[in-house]
Write a protein that holds these residues in place. Structure first.
Motif, PDB file in Angstrom:
ATOM      1  N   PHE A 230       7.199  -5.927 -12.302  1.00  0.00           N
ATOM      2  CA  PHE A 230       7.141  -5.452 -12.593  1.00  0.00           C
ATOM      3  C   PHE A 230       5.912  -5.535 -13.953  1.00  0.00           C
ATOM      4  O   PHE A 230       5.905  -6.594 -13.896  1.00  0.00           O
ATOM      5  CB  PHE A 230       8.162  -4.657 -13.248  1.00  0.00           C
TER       6      PHE A 230
ATOM      7  N   GLU B  70      15.360  -3.962 -15.322  1.00  0.00           N
ATOM      8  CA  GLU B  70      16.004  -2.075 -16.060  1.00  0.00           C
ATOM      9  C   GLU B  70      16.499  -1.534 -15.398  1.00  0.00           C
ATOM     10  O   GLU B  70      16.264  -0.484 -14.540  1.00  0.00           O
ATOM     11  CB  GLU B  70      13.830  -1.359 -15.527  1.00  0.00           C
TER      12      GLU B  70
ATOM     13  N   THR C  81       3.533  -0.312 -13.365  1.00  0.00           N
ATOM     14  CA  THR C  81       4.134  -0.623 -12.888  1.00  0.00           C
ATOM     15  C   THR C  81       4.080   0.859 -11.542  1.00  0.00           C
ATOM     16  O   THR C  81       4.382   0.099 -10.727  1.00  0.00           O
ATOM     17  CB  THR C  81       5.822  -0.682 -12.719  1.00  0.00           C
TER      18      THR C  81
ATOM     19  N   GLN D 258       5.857   1.786 -17.655  1.00  0.00           N
ATOM     20  CA  GLN D 258       6.433   2.388 -16.076  1.00  0.00           C
ATOM     21  C   GLN D 258       4.782   2.804 -15.456  1.00  0.00           C
ATOM     22  O   GLN D 258       4.858   3.332 -14.538  1.00  0.00           O
ATOM     23  CB  GLN D 258       6.964   4.116 -16.350  1.00  0.00           C
TER      24      GLN D 258
ATOM     25  N   TYR E 259       4.572  -4.583 -17.575  1.00  0.00           N
ATOM     26  CA  TYR E 259       4.489  -4.782 -19.407  1.00  0.00           C
ATOM     27  C   TYR E 259       4.100  -4.383 -20.504  1.00  0.00           C
ATOM     28  O   TYR E 259       2.923  -4.950 -19.905  1.00  0.00           O
ATOM     29  CB  TYR E 259       5.893  -5.828 -20.031  1.00  0.00           C
TER      30      TYR E 259
ATOM     31  N   PHE F 276       8.781  -2.298 -20.238  1.00  0.00           N
ATOM     32  CA  PHE F 276       8.696  -2.330 -18.971  1.00  0.00           C
ATOM     33  C   PHE F 276       7.764  -0.929 -19.315  1.00  0.00           C
ATOM     34  O   PHE F 276       6.830  -0.572 -19.825  1.00  0.00           O
ATOM     35  CB  PHE F 276      10.342  -1.151 -18.442  1.00  0.00           C
TER      36      PHE F 276
ATOM     37  N   ASP G 113      14.003  -5.589 -11.301  1.00  0.00           N
ATOM     38  CA  ASP G 113      13.005  -6.475 -11.879  1.00  0.00           C
ATOM     39  C   ASP G 113      12.087  -7.045 -11.383  1.00  0.00           C
ATOM     40  O   ASP G 113      11.548  -7.235 -11.566  1.00  0.00           O
ATOM     41  CB  ASP G 113      14.811  -7.475 -12.210  1.00  0.00           C
TER      42      ASP G 113
END
Length: 205
Positions: free
Chosen positions: A91, A115, A154, A151, A93, A149, A199
């Motif tokens: 992912f 997450e 990702t 979002q 970050y 994270f 993850d």
């Protein structure tokens, strides 16, 4: 290893950043866990280019792929990474201190920095507690607390893989599928005898 890999129709993903793609851990490449079918490498490069155009400086951090050997040769502890058609991708970050996009990862190997589900989201990890391996890397992996994270990136990365015609299946935890507003039928539910996919995202031809 490349001559052996060629015999079995596989090519290595790069040791160092190439086309905005790199290994999250150099050990993935050093241990020959970075081999895929040529089509999957081309797709990964295409997604890397697309993400870098939209978010300058962004790279795709790949994780485990496959060994360079014959189909069926296992890449432990994975169940299905044995034919050059599968790849785990980390992912994205954000650096909490600066608020800027980061190419880092909370985990040194990508796995274990989950997450987890939020209140009101599907909670598959709690339904798979009878399968010890499902969350076996969650909770003990040393993690950095400086990253959050991302979002948006990702979501865009996963959608970039989805729109590639060669990609047939992705594995992602249901709570992240909901949170990221992903509706593609390519995203499938994996079994509890697998490992949790919050993850990383698993992509395959």
């Amino acid at each position: 290893m490349p001559p052996i890999a060629k015999k079995y129709g596989r090519v290595p993903l790069p040791f160092i950043e190439t086309n905005h793609v790199r290994p999250l851990s150099i050990w993935t490449a050093l241990l020959n866990r970075n081999y895929v079918r040529p089509e999957l490498r081309a797709i990964t490069y295409a997604v890397g280019d697309e993400m870098n155009r939209k978010y300058p400086g962004t790279v795709i951090n790949y994780m485990d792929a496959n060994f360079p050997f014959r189909d069926g040769f296992p890449l432990l502890p994975h169940i299905s990474h044995n034919d050059g058609r599968k790849l785990d991708v980390a992912f994205h970050y954000i650096d909490k201190a600066t608020g800027k996009r980061s190419n880092g990862n909370p985990s040194p190997i990508g796995y274990g920095g989950s997450e987890p589900p939020r209140k009101g989201e599907p909670d598959r990890p709690s339904r798979c507690t009878s399968n010890w391996q499902y969350s076996y890397m969650y909770g003990w992996m040393p993690l950095s607390d400086r990253l959050a994270f991302d979002q948006a990136r990702t979501q865009d990365m996963i959608n970039a893989f989805i729109k590639q015609k060669g990609i047939k299946t992705l594995y992602l935890e249901p709570h992240l599928k909901k949170r990221l507003h992903l509706t593609s039928k390519k995203i499938r539910l994996h079994a509890c005898y697998s490992v949790r996919h919050d993850d990383h995202v698993h992509v395959q031809l």
